[in-house]
Each structure stands twice: as C-alpha cells, then as structure tokens.
Scaffold this motif. Structure first.
Motif, PDB file in Angstrom:
ATOM      1  N   ARG A  30       0.841  -1.212   0.000  1.00  0.00           N
ATOM      2  CA  ARG A  30       0.000   0.000   0.000  1.00  0.00           C
ATOM      3  C   ARG A  30       0.869   1.253   0.000  1.00  0.00           C
ATOM      4  NH1 ARG A  30      -4.892  -2.159   2.911  1.00  0.00           N
ATOM      5  NH2 ARG A  30      -6.505  -1.924   1.335  1.00  0.00           N
ATOM      6  N   SER A  31       1.972   1.200   0.727  1.00  0.00           N
ATOM      7  CA  SER A  31       2.878   2.358   0.755  1.00  0.00           C
ATOM      8  C   SER A  31       3.492   2.593  -0.620  1.00  0.00           C
ATOM      9  CB  SER A  31       3.981   2.141   1.792  1.00  0.00           C
ATOM     10  OG  SER A  31       3.437   2.019   3.088  1.00  0.00           O
ATOM     11  N   LEU A  32       3.853   1.505  -1.294  1.00  0.00           N
ATOM     12  CA  LEU A  32       4.483   1.624  -2.610  1.00  0.00           C
ATOM     13  C   LEU A  32       3.529   2.209  -3.645  1.00  0.00           C
ATOM     14  CD1 LEU A  32       6.487  -1.749  -2.814  1.00  0.00           C
ATOM     15  CD2 LEU A  32       7.426   0.556  -2.565  1.00  0.00           C
ATOM     16  N   VAL A  33       2.301   1.717  -3.680  1.00  0.00           N
ATOM     17  CA  VAL A  33       1.362   2.194  -4.702  1.00  0.00           C
ATOM     18  C   VAL A  33       0.850   3.596  -4.398  1.00  0.00           C
ATOM     19  CG1 VAL A  33       0.634  -0.151  -5.295  1.00  0.00           C
ATOM     20  CG2 VAL A  33      -0.672   1.140  -3.598  1.00  0.00           C
ATOM     21  N   ASN A  34       1.039   4.053  -3.163  1.00  0.00           N
ATOM     22  CA  ASN A  34       0.618   5.411  -2.808  1.00  0.00           C
ATOM     23  C   ASN A  34       1.666   6.459  -3.143  1.00  0.00           C
ATOM     24  OD1 ASN A  34      -2.071   5.876  -1.417  1.00  0.00           O
ATOM     25  ND2 ASN A  34      -1.383   4.023  -0.376  1.00  0.00           N
ATOM     26  N   ILE A  35       2.855   6.010  -3.568  1.00  0.00           N
ATOM     27  CA  ILE A  35       3.928   6.956  -3.862  1.00  0.00           C
ATOM     28  C   ILE A  35       3.497   7.946  -4.940  1.00  0.00           C
ATOM     29  CG2 ILE A  35       6.217   7.175  -4.920  1.00  0.00           C
ATOM     30  CD1 ILE A  35       7.033   4.640  -3.476  1.00  0.00           C
ATOM     31  N   GLY A  36       2.888   7.414  -6.006  1.00  0.00           N
ATOM     32  CA  GLY A  36       2.489   8.278  -7.110  1.00  0.00           C
ATOM     33  C   GLY A  36       1.476   9.330  -6.712  1.00  0.00           C
ATOM     34  N   GLN A  37       0.597   9.003  -5.757  1.00  0.00           N
ATOM     35  CA  GLN A  37      -0.422   9.957  -5.327  1.00  0.00           C
ATOM     36  C   GLN A  37       0.121  10.947  -4.311  1.00  0.00           C
ATOM     37  OE1 GLN A  37      -3.411   9.864  -6.765  1.00  0.00           O
ATOM     38  NE2 GLN A  37      -2.914   8.050  -7.948  1.00  0.00           N
ATOM     39  N   THR A  38       1.302  10.660  -3.758  1.00  0.00           N
ATOM     40  CA  THR A  38       1.893  11.536  -2.751  1.00  0.00           C
ATOM     41  C   THR A  38       2.512  12.774  -3.377  1.00  0.00           C
ATOM     42  OG1 THR A  38       2.393   9.609  -1.370  1.00  0.00           O
ATOM     43  CG2 THR A  38       3.543  11.649  -0.844  1.00  0.00           C
ATOM     44  N   PHE A  39       3.167  12.610  -4.539  1.00  0.00           N
ATOM     45  CA  PHE A  39       3.835  13.719  -5.206  1.00  0.00           C
ATOM     46  C   PHE A  39       2.963  14.253  -6.348  1.00  0.00           C
ATOM     47  CE2 PHE A  39       7.242  11.090  -3.487  1.00  0.00           C
ATOM     48  CZ  PHE A  39       8.032  12.031  -2.842  1.00  0.00           C
ATOM     49  N   PRO A  40       2.925  15.556  -6.549  1.00  0.00           N
ATOM     50  CA  PRO A  40       2.235  16.112  -7.724  1.00  0.00           C
ATOM     51  C   PRO A  40       2.913  15.626  -9.006  1.00  0.00           C
ATOM     52  CG  PRO A  40       2.743  17.830  -6.122  1.00  0.00           C
ATOM     53  CD  PRO A  40       3.482  16.604  -5.689  1.00  0.00           C
ATOM     54  N   PRO A  41       2.169  15.513 -10.109  1.00  0.00           N
ATOM     55  CA  PRO A  41       2.761  15.035 -11.363  1.00  0.00           C
ATOM     56  C   PRO A  41       3.979  15.838 -11.806  1.00  0.00           C
ATOM     57  CG  PRO A  41       0.376  15.169 -11.553  1.00  0.00           C
ATOM     58  CD  PRO A  41       0.735  15.788 -10.242  1.00  0.00           C
ATOM     59  N   VAL A  42       3.912  17.154 -11.627  1.00  0.00           N
ATOM     60  CA  VAL A  42       5.032  18.003 -12.038  1.00  0.00           C
ATOM     61  C   VAL A  42       6.285  17.663 -11.241  1.00  0.00           C
ATOM     62  CG1 VAL A  42       5.865  20.377 -12.188  1.00  0.00           C
ATOM     63  CG2 VAL A  42       3.490  19.859 -12.770  1.00  0.00           C
ATOM     64  N   ALA A  43       6.116  17.354  -9.954  1.00  0.00           N
ATOM     65  CA  ALA A  43       7.258  16.997  -9.118  1.00  0.00           C
ATOM     66  C   ALA A  43       7.873  15.674  -9.570  1.00  0.00           C
ATOM     67  CB  ALA A  43       6.825  16.907  -7.655  1.00  0.00           C
TER      68      ALA A  43
END
Length: 249
Positions: A90-103
């Motif tokens: 769950r932590s791994l798949v949440n990485i993408g949602q943690t950072f904005p796309p531009v970041a």
C-alpha cells in the motif's frame, strides 16, 4: 428511440473526434472567433492526429505496466505467504499519489532525460493505486462458496487463481483500470513540459501565444478521448460482470 439515444451520441462524438483530428481545417469557421491578430486558428506546429496517437500510446504503455505490477502485488498480498507485505504494498502504490505530477516529472528528468520516459514514469506511478485497490477488493470479496467449491474440486492454487479468482474479480479490476486510464489521459498532457509528444503540446502552445483556439483544441480532444474510453471500458466491465454472474450461477 430513447434507448438508442446514448449510442447515437457516442457515435456522433466518435465521428466528430475523427473528423477533427484528421481534417481540422473543416472547423476553422467555428474556432476563428477565438483568435486575435490574425493568429493561426488550427495548431500548425504538428499533426493533431499524430499527437493524439502518441498521447494514446503513452497512456497505453503506462497503463499496461501499472496493471501488471498492481495486479501482481494484489495477488501476492492476498496469498497466505504474502499477506504480511500488504502495508508495504500500500505504501508503494501510494507513492504516485503523494507527489504532484510536475514533481515526479522534475525528479525523473535528471535520471532518464527529457521526452516520453519521465512521462511514462509519472503515469505509471499515478496509475498504480486505483488498479491495486480494486484488484485487492475483487480478490478479497469473492463468494466463499465458489472458492470452496473450486478447492473441493481439487484445483491447485494456480488453477483457482487463473480459472476462478481472476475471472470473477475481472469486473472490479476493470473498474480500477478505467479510473487509471482517465487520470492518465489528463495527466499525460503535462508530459509536454518535458518534451514528450502529447496533446499537452497544443495546450502549452496556446497558453504561450494567448491563443484560446489552440487551448480549446487540445483540451477538447483529451476530454473526448476520456469520455469515449471511459464509456467503452464501462461497457466491457458491465459485459464481464454479467458473464461472470451467469457462469457463477
């Protein structure tokens, strides 16, 4: 007549989209009022059809990769041997949602360079969560009697997974893929900020030149693609659910 109306609207949207990306000159009279100072009406720095196809290719590659990884993780954590890895997954798949796309793009460019690669990384990370969560839900909410019947029939763990669990979970997994694709279609436009060939190129050109016609072209094509693909995947999802329901009976 009312029953046919949604289908007619979908067909009309498909025809309008195809006509616009293949023959944008037909729509000059409609878009001309949105330009100023004799600015070009139709995007003239590339083919709209080519950019649309490249945009779809980028989304497809990222979605396929995200689906493979997310479903594999969901299968792993729903097996007895992998249940302890659920929090980590769950932590791994949440990485993408943690950072904005531009970041994500900014972090990926130094590692892989400009172009399509950083965009694929961003879309892949953003697409993991909805697919993983839906796959996890599908695999953990299967009818207990069906699973027990498969076990009682002497099926191996692999046979139960491929012939019972995944087919029954398919409608829910497709729902996650549908959501991931729609997110990726919109997010992919940001890829043009790092020199990826997407429809964001048209929107950015419009913003830089204050050309509302360009902005509208890129935005409407992306919106039409999102509506059509969402609708198409929804139809596949409903068909799969009905089919699995009949087989389960």
């Amino acid at each position: 007549m009312k029953a046919w109306l949604p289908s007619l609207l979908r067909l009309a949207l498909v025809m309008l989209l195809v006509a616009f990306v293949t023959n944008p000159g037909w729509f000059v009279p409609l878009l001309k009022p949105l330009t100023e100072n004799n600015a070009p009406v139709i995007y003239n720095q590339g083919s709209l059809l080519t950019l649309t196809l490249l945009h779809l290719r980028t989304v497809l590659i990222a979605t396929v990769a995200a689906t493979i990884v997310a479903v594999a993780l969901a299968i792993l954590v729903t097996r007895p041997a992998g249940a302890e890895f659920l929090p980590l997954s769950r932590s791994l798949v949440n990485i993408g949602q943690t950072f904005p796309p531009v970041a994500v793009l900014a972090l990926a460019v130094p590692a892989v360079g400009f172009g399509e690669k950083p965009t694929l990384i961003a879309l892949f990370l953003y697409g993991l969560l909805p697919i993983f969560e839906n796959a996890l839900t599908g695999l953990t909410t299967l009818p207990a009697n069906v699973v027990e019947a498969a076990r009682g029939a002497g099926m191996t763990g692999w046979q139960r997974l491929t012939k019972v669990e995944l087919p029954l979970s398919a409608p829910i997994i497709l729902g996650g893929i549908r959501l991931s694709v729609v997110i990726s279609l919109a997010t992919a436009t940001l890829g043009s900020t790092v020199a990826a060939k997407t429809l964001g190129e048209v929107i950015i050109a419009g913003l830089l030149s204050n050309n509302l016609a360009f902005i509208l072209q890129g935005g409407l094509i992306v919106a039409a693609l999102a509506v059509l693909i969402y609708d198409g995947l929804s139809a596949i999802e409903r068909y799969t659910a009905r089919r699995m329901g009949r087989e389960a009976e």
